[in-house]
Scaffold this motif. Structure first.
Motif, PDB file in Angstrom:
ATOM      1  N   LEU A   1      -9.047   2.672  12.222  1.00  0.00           N
ATOM      2  CA  LEU A   1      -8.833   3.716  11.216  1.00  0.00           C
ATOM      3  C   LEU A   1      -9.323   5.069  11.718  1.00  0.00           C
ATOM      4  CD1 LEU A   1      -9.742   2.004   7.808  1.00  0.00           C
ATOM      5  CD2 LEU A   1      -7.531   2.123   8.989  1.00  0.00           C
ATOM      6  N   LEU A   2     -10.417   5.072  12.483  1.00  0.00           N
ATOM      7  CA  LEU A   2     -10.966   6.338  12.982  1.00  0.00           C
ATOM      8  C   LEU A   2     -10.001   7.051  13.922  1.00  0.00           C
ATOM      9  CD1 LEU A   2     -14.744   5.485  13.521  1.00  0.00           C
ATOM     10  CD2 LEU A   2     -13.799   7.278  12.054  1.00  0.00           C
ATOM     11  N   GLN A   3      -9.074   6.332  14.500  1.00  0.00           N
ATOM     12  CA  GLN A   3      -8.071   6.975  15.351  1.00  0.00           C
ATOM     13  C   GLN A   3      -7.161   7.905  14.553  1.00  0.00           C
ATOM     14  OE1 GLN A   3      -5.935   4.018  17.661  1.00  0.00           O
ATOM     15  NE2 GLN A   3      -7.809   2.873  18.112  1.00  0.00           N
ATOM     16  N   HIS A   4      -7.160   7.763  13.214  1.00  0.00           N
ATOM     17  CA  HIS A   4      -6.287   8.557  12.358  1.00  0.00           C
ATOM     18  C   HIS A   4      -7.055   9.575  11.512  1.00  0.00           C
ATOM     19  CE1 HIS A   4      -3.030   5.725  13.311  1.00  0.00           C
ATOM     20  NE2 HIS A   4      -3.940   4.773  13.154  1.00  0.00           N
ATOM     21  N   VAL A   5      -8.373   9.670  11.706  1.00  0.00           N
ATOM     22  CA  VAL A   5      -9.182  10.607  10.929  1.00  0.00           C
ATOM     23  C   VAL A   5      -9.309  11.914  11.704  1.00  0.00           C
ATOM     24  CG1 VAL A   5     -11.398  11.041   9.804  1.00  0.00           C
ATOM     25  CG2 VAL A   5     -10.475   8.705   9.895  1.00  0.00           C
TER      26      VAL A   5
ATOM     27  N   ARG B   1      -1.478   3.485   5.888  1.00  0.00           N
ATOM     28  CA  ARG B   1      -1.873   4.157   4.644  1.00  0.00           C
ATOM     29  C   ARG B   1      -2.829   5.311   4.928  1.00  0.00           C
ATOM     30  NH1 ARG B   1       0.203   5.155  -0.313  1.00  0.00           N
ATOM     31  NH2 ARG B   1      -1.458   5.979  -1.609  1.00  0.00           N
ATOM     32  N   VAL B   2      -3.776   5.115   5.836  1.00  0.00           N
ATOM     33  CA  VAL B   2      -4.725   6.173   6.177  1.00  0.00           C
ATOM     34  C   VAL B   2      -4.003   7.352   6.813  1.00  0.00           C
ATOM     35  CG1 VAL B   2      -6.629   6.771   7.742  1.00  0.00           C
ATOM     36  CG2 VAL B   2      -6.762   4.705   6.355  1.00  0.00           C
ATOM     37  N   ALA B   3      -3.118   7.087   7.754  1.00  0.00           N
ATOM     38  CA  ALA B   3      -2.365   8.163   8.400  1.00  0.00           C
ATOM     39  C   ALA B   3      -1.539   8.937   7.377  1.00  0.00           C
ATOM     40  CB  ALA B   3      -1.466   7.578   9.489  1.00  0.00           C
ATOM     41  N   GLU B   4      -0.887   8.207   6.477  1.00  0.00           N
ATOM     42  CA  GLU B   4      -0.081   8.847   5.433  1.00  0.00           C
ATOM     43  C   GLU B   4      -0.954   9.704   4.511  1.00  0.00           C
ATOM     44  OE1 GLU B   4       3.191   7.418   2.104  1.00  0.00           O
ATOM     45  OE2 GLU B   4       1.460   6.143   2.495  1.00  0.00           O
ATOM     46  N   SER B   5      -2.126   9.202   4.157  1.00  0.00           N
ATOM     47  CA  SER B   5      -3.015   9.921   3.234  1.00  0.00           C
ATOM     48  C   SER B   5      -3.484  11.249   3.821  1.00  0.00           C
ATOM     49  CB  SER B   5      -4.214   9.036   2.880  1.00  0.00           C
ATOM     50  OG  SER B   5      -3.806   7.868   2.209  1.00  0.00           O
ATOM     51  N   PHE B   6      -3.903  11.234   5.072  1.00  0.00           N
ATOM     52  CA  PHE B   6      -4.338  12.490   5.689  1.00  0.00           C
ATOM     53  C   PHE B   6      -3.167  13.452   5.860  1.00  0.00           C
ATOM     54  CE2 PHE B   6      -8.102   9.986   7.199  1.00  0.00           C
ATOM     55  CZ  PHE B   6      -9.054  10.766   6.586  1.00  0.00           C
ATOM     56  N   ALA B   7      -1.980  12.935   6.108  1.00  0.00           N
ATOM     57  CA  ALA B   7      -0.802  13.790   6.210  1.00  0.00           C
ATOM     58  C   ALA B   7      -0.483  14.447   4.872  1.00  0.00           C
ATOM     59  CB  ALA B   7       0.396  12.974   6.692  1.00  0.00           C
ATOM     60  N   GLN B   8      -0.896  13.809   3.767  1.00  0.00           N
ATOM     61  CA  GLN B   8      -0.664  14.353   2.429  1.00  0.00           C
ATOM     62  C   GLN B   8      -1.748  15.346   2.004  1.00  0.00           C
ATOM     63  OE1 GLN B   8      -0.473  10.704   0.206  1.00  0.00           O
ATOM     64  NE2 GLN B   8       1.706  10.392   0.599  1.00  0.00           N
ATOM     65  N   GLY B   9      -2.742  15.602   2.854  1.00  0.00           N
ATOM     66  CA  GLY B   9      -3.774  16.582   2.539  1.00  0.00           C
ATOM     67  C   GLY B   9      -5.100  16.016   2.081  1.00  0.00           C
TER      68      GLY B   9
ATOM     69  N   LEU C   1       0.797  -1.226   0.000  1.00  0.00           N
ATOM     70  CA  LEU C   1       0.000   0.000   0.000  1.00  0.00           C
ATOM     71  C   LEU C   1       0.829   1.276   0.000  1.00  0.00           C
ATOM     72  CD1 LEU C   1      -2.758  -1.076   2.560  1.00  0.00           C
ATOM     73  CD2 LEU C   1      -2.925  -0.996   0.055  1.00  0.00           C
ATOM     74  N   HIS C   2       2.141   1.167   0.175  1.00  0.00           N
ATOM     75  CA  HIS C   2       2.969   2.375   0.237  1.00  0.00           C
ATOM     76  C   HIS C   2       3.463   2.824  -1.143  1.00  0.00           C
ATOM     77  CE1 HIS C   2       6.118  -0.809   0.421  1.00  0.00           C
ATOM     78  NE2 HIS C   2       6.729   0.021  -0.407  1.00  0.00           N
ATOM     79  N   LEU C   3       2.986   2.188  -2.193  1.00  0.00           N
ATOM     80  CA  LEU C   3       3.418   2.549  -3.545  1.00  0.00           C
ATOM     81  C   LEU C   3       3.020   3.987  -3.878  1.00  0.00           C
ATOM     82  CD1 LEU C   3       2.290  -0.688  -5.417  1.00  0.00           C
ATOM     83  CD2 LEU C   3       4.636  -0.029  -4.888  1.00  0.00           C
ATOM     84  N   PRO C   4       3.777   4.647  -4.772  1.00  0.00           N
ATOM     85  CA  PRO C   4       3.387   6.002  -5.203  1.00  0.00           C
ATOM     86  C   PRO C   4       2.039   5.964  -5.912  1.00  0.00           C
ATOM     87  CG  PRO C   4       5.134   5.125  -6.592  1.00  0.00           C
ATOM     88  CD  PRO C   4       5.003   4.177  -5.441  1.00  0.00           C
ATOM     89  N   LYS C   5       1.308   7.057  -5.803  1.00  0.00           N
ATOM     90  CA  LYS C   5      -0.054   7.086  -6.327  1.00  0.00           C
ATOM     91  C   LYS C   5      -0.383   8.479  -6.844  1.00  0.00           C
ATOM     92  CE  LYS C   5      -4.529   5.218  -4.857  1.00  0.00           C
ATOM     93  NZ  LYS C   5      -5.330   4.752  -3.706  1.00  0.00           N
ATOM     94  N   ILE C   6      -1.062   8.542  -7.982  1.00  0.00           N
ATOM     95  CA  ILE C   6      -1.602   9.814  -8.464  1.00  0.00           C
ATOM     96  C   ILE C   6      -3.120   9.726  -8.343  1.00  0.00           C
ATOM     97  CG2 ILE C   6      -1.836  11.394 -10.402  1.00  0.00           C
ATOM     98  CD1 ILE C   6       0.772  10.402 -11.486  1.00  0.00           C
ATOM     99  N   ARG C   7      -3.673  10.458  -7.406  1.00  0.00           N
ATOM    100  CA  ARG C   7      -5.105  10.359  -7.137  1.00  0.00           C
ATOM    101  C   ARG C   7      -5.923  11.104  -8.184  1.00  0.00           C
ATOM    102  NH1 ARG C   7      -2.703  11.354  -1.998  1.00  0.00           N
ATOM    103  NH2 ARG C   7      -2.842   9.504  -0.646  1.00  0.00           N
ATOM    104  N   LYS C   8      -6.966  10.480  -8.662  1.00  0.00           N
ATOM    105  CA  LYS C   8      -7.898  11.118  -9.591  1.00  0.00           C
ATOM    106  C   LYS C   8      -8.490  12.369  -8.950  1.00  0.00           C
ATOM    107  CE  LYS C   8     -12.151  10.148 -12.151  1.00  0.00           C
ATOM    108  NZ  LYS C   8     -13.147  10.932 -11.405  1.00  0.00           N
ATOM    109  N   ASN C   9      -8.876  12.241  -7.699  1.00  0.00           N
ATOM    110  CA  ASN C   9      -9.302  13.378  -6.888  1.00  0.00           C
ATOM    111  C   ASN C   9      -8.262  13.534  -5.785  1.00  0.00           C
ATOM    112  OD1 ASN C   9     -10.441  15.132  -5.004  1.00  0.00           O
ATOM    113  ND2 ASN C   9     -12.522  14.385  -5.347  1.00  0.00           N
ATOM    114  N   PRO C  10      -7.495  14.607  -5.772  1.00  0.00           N
ATOM    115  CA  PRO C  10      -6.407  14.748  -4.796  1.00  0.00           C
ATOM    116  C   PRO C  10      -6.879  14.802  -3.350  1.00  0.00           C
ATOM    117  CG  PRO C  10      -6.767  16.808  -5.988  1.00  0.00           C
ATOM    118  CD  PRO C  10      -7.579  15.770  -6.685  1.00  0.00           C
TER     119      PRO C  10
END
Length: 325
Positions: free
Chosen positions: A267-271, A230-238, A183-192
């Protein structure tokens, strides 16, 4: 609120993509029809080397498929390829297929024909090519399997050189099926602002009408720790929303000794509590019914969308029996 369907966006190459030390992986030995061994050689001529071409990415189907395309686009962009929405300008078309609905599969076949007739290199992925790789219209075309998306760069490299590569194997550890690529692979989100998070792949059912089972196979869940990271990383990325998805979210964890409510609670602990949201994707009725009190508590959290996608399929018991529902 609906799932993402039949969409593709323009992806731009990140500024931090490396420009030098380009390497190409070359197939050395054909082990079986599903896999290759690779050796690494340096390229002296960068003008035609992999990592300098334009890639057009087209996706059909569910949120899981869209997440797979985002991961593949991210890896290709990080390697140096330019992801473009202009298919005419692309050197290679990456077509990520869906087998749930016939129109999507027909559209996919038409795109393959268009690409080949236009002289483009074509790589296919997704549920159609995974489930029926020996179809006549897929002969001579490279395939990256649904659990092999972390090797998309290798497949694209070899396809651009005129080779056909097919990677269809299932990822396993100690004989047990895994959720898929890391899950740590680089990703280009369709919706950032949205992270589409596939928590498991496959399912536990054997529905008589479903072709997706032939592609995604039996249930394979990611660990709670992997998904938390992955969830923690995603929220840290904006990111502002995480969409939890799979072929059957309600079945999550039954293969690894945990459950969907346990995962969601972690997961809710990281939202963050500043308007960020968690959204739960499709679940079949039987497994969700086992967790109603826990799911009611989770859905009452202000950070969770008050939404469940539960397909009824039919109001007839006899029809449901015939469908093995």
């Amino acid at each position: 609120m609906c799932d993402i369907e039949d969409s593709h966006d323009e992806f731009t190459r990140p500024e931090n993509v490396r420009e030098a030390a380009i390497k190409v992986k070359r197939p050395a030995k054909h082990k079986n029809e599903n896999d290759y061994d690779y050796s690494v050689t340096e390229l002296s001529d960068l003008s035609n080397s992999p990592g300098h071409q334009k890639i057009f990415v087209k996706t059909w189907g569910c949120a899981h498929n869209n997440s797979d395309s985002e991961y593949m686009a991210g890896q290709l962009a990080e390697y140096g390829y330019t992801i473009t929405e202009k298919k005419e300008a692309a050197d290679l078309w990456l077509l990520n297929s869906c087998t749930v609905k016939s129109p999507a599969e027909f559209h996919f076949r038409n795109f393959i024909s268009q690409g080949l007739e236009s002289g483009k290199r074509v790589v296919v992925s997704g549920c159609v090519s995974q489930s029926v790789p020996n179809s006549d219209y897929l002969q001579g075309i490279s395939i990256v399997g649904v659990q092999q998306i972390d090797r998309i760069v290798e497949v694209v490299e070899e396809t651009l050189k005129g080779h056909v590569v097919r990677l269809l194997a299932t990822k396993k550890q100690a004989g047990k099926k895994l959720g898929g690529a890391q899950l740590h692979l680089p990703k280009i989100r369709k919706n950032p602002l949205v992270e589409i998070l596939a928590i498991n792949t496959g399912c536990l059912n054997q529905c008589t009408y479903c072709k997706t089972k032939h592609a995604r196979g039996d249930l394979g869940s990611y660990s709670i720790e992997e998904l938390e990271a992955r969830v923690a990383e995603s929220f840290a990325q904006g990111v502002r929303e995480v969409w939890v998805t799979s072929e059957d979210t309600g079945a999550y964890g039954r293969d690894i000794g945990t459950s969907l409510p346990q995962l969601l609670s972690r997961l809710l602990q990281h939202v963050p509590a500043d308007g960020c949201k968690l959204r739960i994707g499709m679940t079949n009725p039987p497994y969700m019914l086992e967790h109603l009190p826990e799911m009611a508590r989770i859905l009452n959290d202000s950070r969770v969308y008050k939404f469940l996608h539960v397909p009824v399929q039919s109001g007839s018991d006899s029809v449901l029996m015939d469908m093995r529902r």
